[in-house]
Design a protein around this motif. Structure first.
Motif, PDB file in Angstrom:
ATOM      1  N   GLY A 116      56.960  21.980  37.908  1.00 33.92           N
ATOM      2  CA  GLY A 116      57.859  22.965  38.483  1.00 33.92           C
ATOM      3  C   GLY A 116      57.226  24.330  38.651  1.00 33.92           C
ATOM      4  N   ARG A 117      57.973  25.367  38.285  1.00 34.07           N
ATOM      5  CA  ARG A 117      57.500  26.746  38.422  1.00 34.07           C
ATOM      6  C   ARG A 117      57.865  27.568  37.195  1.00 34.07           C
ATOM      7  NH1 ARG A 117      61.488  30.575  39.349  1.00 34.07           N
ATOM      8  NH2 ARG A 117      63.507  29.852  40.185  1.00 34.07           N
ATOM      9  N   PHE A 118      57.220  28.740  37.098  1.00 31.42           N
ATOM     10  CA  PHE A 118      57.560  29.696  36.054  1.00 31.42           C
ATOM     11  C   PHE A 118      58.701  30.599  36.536  1.00 31.42           C
ATOM     12  CE2 PHE A 118      53.039  29.421  34.255  1.00 31.42           C
ATOM     13  CZ  PHE A 118      53.447  28.603  33.203  1.00 31.42           C
ATOM     14  N   LEU A 119      59.133  31.519  35.693  1.00 32.46           N
ATOM     15  CA  LEU A 119      60.092  32.544  36.083  1.00 32.46           C
ATOM     16  C   LEU A 119      59.420  33.498  37.067  1.00 32.46           C
ATOM     17  CD1 LEU A 119      61.443  33.339  32.484  1.00 32.46           C
ATOM     18  CD2 LEU A 119      62.405  31.748  34.157  1.00 32.46           C
ATOM     19  N   THR A 120      60.201  34.106  37.930  1.00 33.92           N
ATOM     20  CA  THR A 120      59.650  35.011  38.940  1.00 33.92           C
ATOM     21  C   THR A 120      60.429  36.320  38.959  1.00 33.92           C
ATOM     22  OG1 THR A 120      61.089  34.256  40.746  1.00 33.92           O
ATOM     23  CG2 THR A 120      59.045  33.011  40.365  1.00 33.92           C
ATOM     24  N   GLU A 121      59.912  37.288  39.735  1.00 37.42           N
ATOM     25  CA  GLU A 121      60.570  38.583  39.884  1.00 37.42           C
ATOM     26  C   GLU A 121      61.931  38.428  40.552  1.00 37.42           C
ATOM     27  OE1 GLU A 121      59.532  41.599  39.011  1.00 37.42           O
ATOM     28  OE2 GLU A 121      57.432  41.262  38.437  1.00 37.42           O
ATOM     29  N   GLU A 122      62.124  37.347  41.307  1.00 35.75           N
ATOM     30  CA  GLU A 122      63.386  37.139  42.026  1.00 35.75           C
ATOM     31  C   GLU A 122      64.495  36.596  41.131  1.00 35.75           C
ATOM     32  OE1 GLU A 122      60.366  36.214  43.363  1.00 35.75           O
ATOM     33  OE2 GLU A 122      60.433  38.073  44.540  1.00 35.75           O
ATOM     34  N   ASP A 123      64.138  36.177  39.898  1.00 32.38           N
ATOM     35  CA  ASP A 123      65.157  35.665  38.967  1.00 32.38           C
ATOM     36  C   ASP A 123      65.819  36.856  38.276  1.00 32.38           C
ATOM     37  OD1 ASP A 123      64.569  32.946  39.498  1.00 32.38           O
ATOM     38  OD2 ASP A 123      62.830  33.069  38.151  1.00 32.38           O
ATOM     39  N   THR A 124      66.915  37.339  38.856  1.00 33.88           N
ATOM     40  CA  THR A 124      67.607  38.526  38.348  1.00 33.88           C
ATOM     41  C   THR A 124      69.076  38.200  38.129  1.00 33.88           C
ATOM     42  OG1 THR A 124      68.146  39.333  40.568  1.00 33.88           O
ATOM     43  CG2 THR A 124      66.007  39.991  39.643  1.00 33.88           C
ATOM     44  N   THR A 125      69.847  39.218  37.773  1.00 37.42           N
ATOM     45  CA  THR A 125      71.283  39.021  37.529  1.00 37.42           C
ATOM     46  C   THR A 125      72.032  38.649  38.798  1.00 37.42           C
ATOM     47  OG1 THR A 125      71.549  41.421  37.768  1.00 37.42           O
ATOM     48  CG2 THR A 125      71.369  40.550  35.532  1.00 37.42           C
ATOM     49  N   SER A 126      71.442  38.897  39.939  1.00 37.27           N
ATOM     50  CA  SER A 126      72.107  38.566  41.201  1.00 37.27           C
ATOM     51  C   SER A 126      71.779  37.160  41.688  1.00 37.27           C
ATOM     52  CB  SER A 126      71.721  39.579  42.281  1.00 37.27           C
ATOM     53  OG  SER A 126      70.312  39.586  42.484  1.00 37.27           O
ATOM     54  N   SER A 127      70.965  36.420  40.928  1.00 38.26           N
ATOM     55  CA  SER A 127      70.604  35.050  41.310  1.00 38.26           C
ATOM     56  C   SER A 127      71.050  34.087  40.217  1.00 38.26           C
ATOM     57  CB  SER A 127      69.091  34.941  41.529  1.00 38.26           C
ATOM     58  OG  SER A 127      68.388  35.243  40.340  1.00 38.26           O
ATOM     59  N   PRO A 128      71.161  32.771  40.552  1.00 40.03           N
ATOM     60  CA  PRO A 128      71.603  31.793  39.549  1.00 40.03           C
ATOM     61  C   PRO A 128      70.661  31.770  38.332  1.00 40.03           C
ATOM     62  CG  PRO A 128      71.657  30.849  41.751  1.00 40.03           C
ATOM     63  CD  PRO A 128      70.940  32.158  41.872  1.00 40.03           C
ATOM     64  N   ILE A 172      67.058  24.077  34.986  1.00 37.76           N
ATOM     65  CA  ILE A 172      65.651  23.946  34.582  1.00 37.76           C
ATOM     66  C   ILE A 172      64.790  23.970  35.840  1.00 37.76           C
ATOM     67  CG2 ILE A 172      63.950  22.482  33.432  1.00 37.76           C
ATOM     68  CD1 ILE A 172      66.267  21.317  31.776  1.00 37.76           C
ATOM     69  N   VAL A 173      63.853  24.928  35.890  1.00 41.65           N
ATOM     70  CA  VAL A 173      62.983  25.045  37.067  1.00 41.65           C
ATOM     71  C   VAL A 173      61.519  24.745  36.738  1.00 41.65           C
ATOM     72  CG1 VAL A 173      64.503  26.701  38.197  1.00 41.65           C
ATOM     73  CG2 VAL A 173      62.668  27.535  36.691  1.00 41.65           C
ATOM     74  N   GLY A 174      61.170  24.616  35.457  1.00 41.91           N
ATOM     75  CA  GLY A 174      59.783  24.365  35.119  1.00 41.91           C
ATOM     76  C   GLY A 174      59.614  23.851  33.706  1.00 41.91           C
ATOM     77  N   VAL A 175      58.434  23.270  33.458  1.00 40.81           N
ATOM     78  CA  VAL A 175      58.058  22.788  32.122  1.00 40.81           C
ATOM     79  C   VAL A 175      56.721  23.440  31.753  1.00 40.81           C
ATOM     80  CG1 VAL A 175      57.477  20.789  30.701  1.00 40.81           C
ATOM     81  CG2 VAL A 175      59.243  20.595  32.471  1.00 40.81           C
ATOM     82  N   GLN A 185      61.654  24.465  22.942  1.00 38.70           N
ATOM     83  CA  GLN A 185      61.594  25.861  23.371  1.00 38.70           C
ATOM     84  C   GLN A 185      62.107  26.020  24.800  1.00 38.70           C
ATOM     85  OE1 GLN A 185      57.424  26.505  22.753  1.00 38.70           O
ATOM     86  NE2 GLN A 185      57.602  26.548  20.525  1.00 38.70           N
ATOM     87  N   THR A 186      62.861  27.106  25.011  1.00 37.45           N
ATOM     88  CA  THR A 186      63.415  27.420  26.324  1.00 37.45           C
ATOM     89  C   THR A 186      63.195  28.892  26.619  1.00 37.45           C
ATOM     90  OG1 THR A 186      65.128  25.743  25.982  1.00 37.45           O
ATOM     91  CG2 THR A 186      65.459  27.299  27.782  1.00 37.45           C
ATOM     92  N   TYR A 187      62.683  29.173  27.803  1.00 36.77           N
ATOM     93  CA  TYR A 187      62.406  30.546  28.214  1.00 36.77           C
ATOM     94  C   TYR A 187      63.423  30.975  29.271  1.00 36.77           C
ATOM     95  CZ  TYR A 187      57.889  29.612  26.012  1.00 36.77           C
ATOM     96  OH  TYR A 187      56.901  29.286  25.129  1.00 36.77           O
ATOM     97  N   TYR A 188      64.071  32.115  29.005  1.00 34.57           N
ATOM     98  CA  TYR A 188      65.003  32.717  29.959  1.00 34.57           C
ATOM     99  C   TYR A 188      64.401  34.025  30.461  1.00 34.57           C
ATOM    100  CZ  TYR A 188      68.410  29.520  27.848  1.00 34.57           C
ATOM    101  OH  TYR A 188      69.071  28.403  27.384  1.00 34.57           O
ATOM    102  N   SER A 189      64.831  34.438  31.641  1.00 36.59           N
ATOM    103  CA  SER A 189      64.322  35.683  32.217  1.00 36.59           C
ATOM    104  C   SER A 189      65.046  36.881  31.608  1.00 36.59           C
ATOM    105  CB  SER A 189      64.513  35.683  33.736  1.00 36.59           C
ATOM    106  OG  SER A 189      64.155  36.940  34.270  1.00 36.59           O
ATOM    107  N   LEU A 190      64.271  37.831  31.105  1.00 39.96           N
ATOM    108  CA  LEU A 190      64.860  39.064  30.586  1.00 39.96           C
ATOM    109  C   LEU A 190      65.592  39.817  31.698  1.00 39.96           C
ATOM    110  CD1 LEU A 190      64.989  40.763  27.942  1.00 39.96           C
ATOM    111  CD2 LEU A 190      62.997  42.007  28.768  1.00 39.96           C
TER     112      LEU A 190
END
Length: 814
Positions: free
Chosen positions: A545-557, A593-596, A615-620
């Motif tokens: 999959g993919r990592f977290l990105t700059e586009e993962d914000t409060t305005s996106s799922p 889930i978008v990545g491993v 372990q699970t990583y969420y975007s700050l």
């Protein structure tokens, strides 16, 4: 008494006449007794000494637990219900530790702080140095901001003035009125400088019964109430709460633990092991000095025979020898106290923060009494053998033998001492060897990321810039961008949990819509809040999959990245992408889930026994507004640089201070330091066991050397006859080295049995050994080879001297 004084005077004259013997014996005893005194001082302060509170045996910690964890933090609403309903406890209080930024008075700095509930100091049985505790009106949301400061902060920032009450301290941008000063030297878990009311905490986490936000509960049992009775009542109360609040409390229990046991933890077992090890060193020292005294008493057989012939009783002669041994022991104890004093200081300086209650470690009255007792026992132990030999000696036979005496009985006893020394030394060497190999194995463990050239730190961003969620996000993003522009910074980002420190929060979760009936019995994940560049900064591999990105914000799922352990356990078909996970008690709803990513060692390099490492990583950047003040202020910055981290940190600090002089930079560490700290549980006993084993090896070598030297001195005539009859130097070497090595091999066989017992103890302490069996054959073989080599060298040096005996001189001996 006059006879005793006469014995002491005579003993002192005898010891003064043999300065070489006296010096070796005193130093040998000083090393053994000093090591014993040093370790006992640590055990006494950490394990044996009572806590510095009123009637500390009545103090307990109350934990919550669930089917997956024996101890978890407490829920504040549950704590309030415990207070109302429990009858076994005289008082009950809660506290929560955190870091705060103090900006007034004095230089802005980051300090340890505790949020405490009403009656916290009274529960511990402590009186404040000045002022009062918080009132019920202050210990609630919206109450007047009040603070109790530490005695140290009072003296440093307020010059110890009695007029401090009513003064103001500015903490995290809020002005608190000082209502009290804590007693000097007070600390519970960690030392805190600021105490504020727990009831004023953010109600978002405080009033949520499902939240267990780092809250600890202490309580004082009523007189006559046992811990088990308190446990029984708490179990009943918690059972009622489970039925009353099934969504939050189902399957949640309580565990009542003595406060001292909670503070000491596993350190008591490790220190008990080390105390036993240092006891073996003392036995080796005693055996060594006993050998020296046996050799010396054998040379004095004629003296004892003459004294007996002149009317001295056997008791009188034996008492004389015991007096000499006790004087040697007391002299060794005096020097040993000095060695222990400096050894303790060096140990605590080299390994700071390893031991609980380390601030109390020192040479005190209890330690001095212990040292006196050890020295008296040691004096009797190593003096008993020569005293008994003199008791059983035949005066007439000794006079007829012209002063040389029979050496057979003495040699048999000395040989027993050599076997014992070798056996005990092998035990210590095996223990140290296993821990050393554990450290080597831990160094080879892949933590899941690249540890080179990474530095981590926190910044107390100015509170004038963090008044709203939006301004907080902007302030932290701007700070990060400025850090990235510093020359030498290759990558940088935020994280709320630094690897290898065990800071990740454990949360119950479910996949897709399969919510479990009981959250307490549900599997747990470790939740990490990070920035999108965190994975590149840490060089954590992407597996799918993919990592977290700059586009993962409060305005996106909401999205999440899971680790390989999570994926293998719950998605064995490899199709995790697109599924949703929901973490209970958390700010996030269902997240896709978008990545491993690769698995990271979060609980330390030796995390094999840690359960639920999913372990699970969420975007700050997707953190909801209500959680931003809590999570952003807790975030650390991780920087990767191709340069040495120490050269980049000054530039980072200069940039931060330039942006705002009320922004402290703190908790600066390199990842290499964190890796080293994660091995501290193994490194501490390894260093001490290694030191004891080295000392034991030295003492054993000296003992073997001394025994052969004495044997050569007593057998000069025999050597001369052998050489006169045709024996060459090789035969003489083989004679003496062969005799002693047979004793060494016997000691190794005996020691191997003792070593197996020690290693069973080490293996029972699961936090000490990693990746190695308790009866590891390589360790046993290597240690045995080292011991044989050192013993052979100790044999060779005096045996070589025997080959230089002139047969003609030897035949005229005496």
């Amino acid at each position: 008494m006059s006879g005793l004084i006469q014995d002491v005077r005579y003993a002192l004259r005898q010891l003064r006449k043999s300065p070489g013997f006296t010096t070796v014996a005193v130093i040998t005893l000083a090393l053994g007794i000093g090591a014993n005194t040093g370790i006992f001082s640590v055990v006494q302060a950490v394990v044996l000494a009572p806590l510095h509170y009123f009637e500390p045996d009545r103090l307990v910690m109350i934990w919550e637990n669930n089917p997956r964890f024996p101890r978890v933090w407490d829920s504040y609403p549950n704590f309030q219900d415990w207070q109302r309903n429990a009858r076994s406890f005289q008082r009950m209080a809660a506290f929560r530790q955190q870091g705060v930024d103090l900006t007034f008075p004095g230089t802005p700095s980051h300090l340890n702080s505790s949020q405490i509930s009403l009656g916290f100091f009274s529960t511990l049985g402590l009186e404040l140095a000045l002022g009062r505790e918080f009132s019920p009106q202050e210990d609630q949301h919206g109450g007047a901001p009040a603070a109790v400061i530490s005695n140290r902060l009072w003296r440093e920032r307020f010059a110890g003035s009695a007029e401090v009450l009513g003064s103001t301290v500015t903490v995290d941008g809020l002005n608190y009125s000082i209502v009290g000063v804590a007693p000097p030297g007070f600390r519970l878990e960690d030392e805190s400088d600021i105490y504020t009311p727990l009831g004023q905490s953010d109600p978002l986490i405080l009033n949520n019964r499902a939240s267990h936000a780092g809250i600890f509960t202490i309580a004082r049992l009523k007189p006559g109430v046992s811990v088990s009775q308190g446990q029984a009542e708490m179990s009943t109360i918690q059972g009622n709460l489970d039925r009353q609040y099934p969504d939050d409390n189902r399957d949640l229990g309580t565990y009542v633990e003595p406060l001292k046991q909670a503070i000491v933890g596993d350190a008591g077992q490790t220190l008990g092991l080390l105390l036993g090890a240092v006891g073996l060193v003392s036995l080796i020292a005693c055996a060594n000095v006993a050998n020296l005294l046996l050799a010396r008493s054998a040379a004095r057989n004629r003296e004892f025979a003459i004294r007996s012939a002149l009317g001295a009783s056997r008791v009188r002669v034996a008492r004389q020898l015991l007096t000499e041994s006790l004087i040697l022991s007391l002299a060794g104890a005096s020097l040993g106290i000095v060695i222990a004093f400096f050894g303790i200081r060096s140990l605590l300086a080299a390994l700071p923060g390893i031991l609980p209650r380390s601030e109390d470690v020192g040479v005190n009255a209890a330690v001095l009494l212990y040292t006196l007792a050890v020295s008296l026992v040691a004096g009797i132990l190593f003096g008993l053998s020569p005293a008994l030999k003199s008791w059983s000696a035949d005066p007439q036979a000794s006079l007829k033998e012209g002063g040389r005496g029979s050496t057979v009985a003495h040699r048999r006893t000395q040989s027993s001492f050599v076997v014992m020394q070798v056996a005990l030394t092998l035990v210590l060497l095996v223990g140290a060897g296993l821990l050393f190999r554990t450290i080597l194995r831990l160094r080879d463990v892949n933590p899941g990321f690249d540890t080179k050239n990474i530095v981590t730190f926190k910044v107390g961003v100015s509170h004038s810039l963090t008044k709203t969620a939006s301004s907080t996000r902007i302030a932290y993003r701007q700070l990060l961008e400025r850090i990235r522009q510093i020359p030498g910074v290759e990558a940088a980002d935020f994280t709320t949990a630094i690897p290898l420190t065990g800071q990740g929060g454990y949360l119950p979760f479910w996949i897709d819509s399969r919510k479990p009936e009981s959250l307490q019995g549900a599997p747990r994940l470790q939740a990490f809040l990070t920035g999108p560049d965190y994975f590149r900064t840490m060089e954590i591999p992407l597996l799918q999959g993919r990592f977290l990105t700059e586009e993962d914000t409060t305005s996106s799922p909401c999205v999440a990245v899971i680790d390989s352990e999570f994926a293998q356990k719950f998605f064995p078909d490899g199709k995790s992408i697109g599924h949703t996970i929901t973490a209970g008690f958390a700010a996030f709803g269902p997240c896709t889930i978008v990545g491993v990513a690769g698995h990271v060692k979060d609980a330390g390099l030796n995390d094999a026994g840690v359960a639920n490492q999913y372990q699970t990583y969420y975007s700050l950047y997707q953190d909801p507004d209500q959680w931003v003040p809590l999570n952003y202020s807790d975030a650390s910055i991780i920087v990767r640089t191709p340069l040495a981290p120490v050269t980049v940190i000054p530039a980072i600090k200069a940039m931060v201070y330039q942006a705002g002089n009320d922004q402290p930079v703190y908790n600066v560490q390199t990842i290499r330091q964190i890796v080293a700290d994660s091995m501290s549980e193994q490194r501490f006993p390894m260093i001490l066991l290694g030191a004891f084993a080295g000392l034991a090896l030295l003492l054993a070598a000296v003992g073997i050397y001394g025994m052969i030297s004495y044997s050569i001195t007593r057998r000069v005539q025999e050597i001369g006859i052998r050489m006169a009859l045709g024996a060459d130097k090789r035969n003489v070497l083989r004679l003496f080295i062969g005799q002693e090595l047979r004793l060494v091999f016997a000691g190794i066989v005996v020691g191997a049995v003792g070593a197996l017992i020690l290693t069973r103890t080490l293996s029972s302490l699961s936090h000490l050994l990693y990746g190695i069996g308790s009866s590891d054959p390589m360790t046993f073989a290597t240690v045995s080879a080292v011991l044989i080599s050192v013993a052979a060298l100790a044999c060779y040096i005096p045996a070589r001297r025997a080959t230089k005996v002139d047969p003609m001189v030897a035949l005229r001996y005496e």
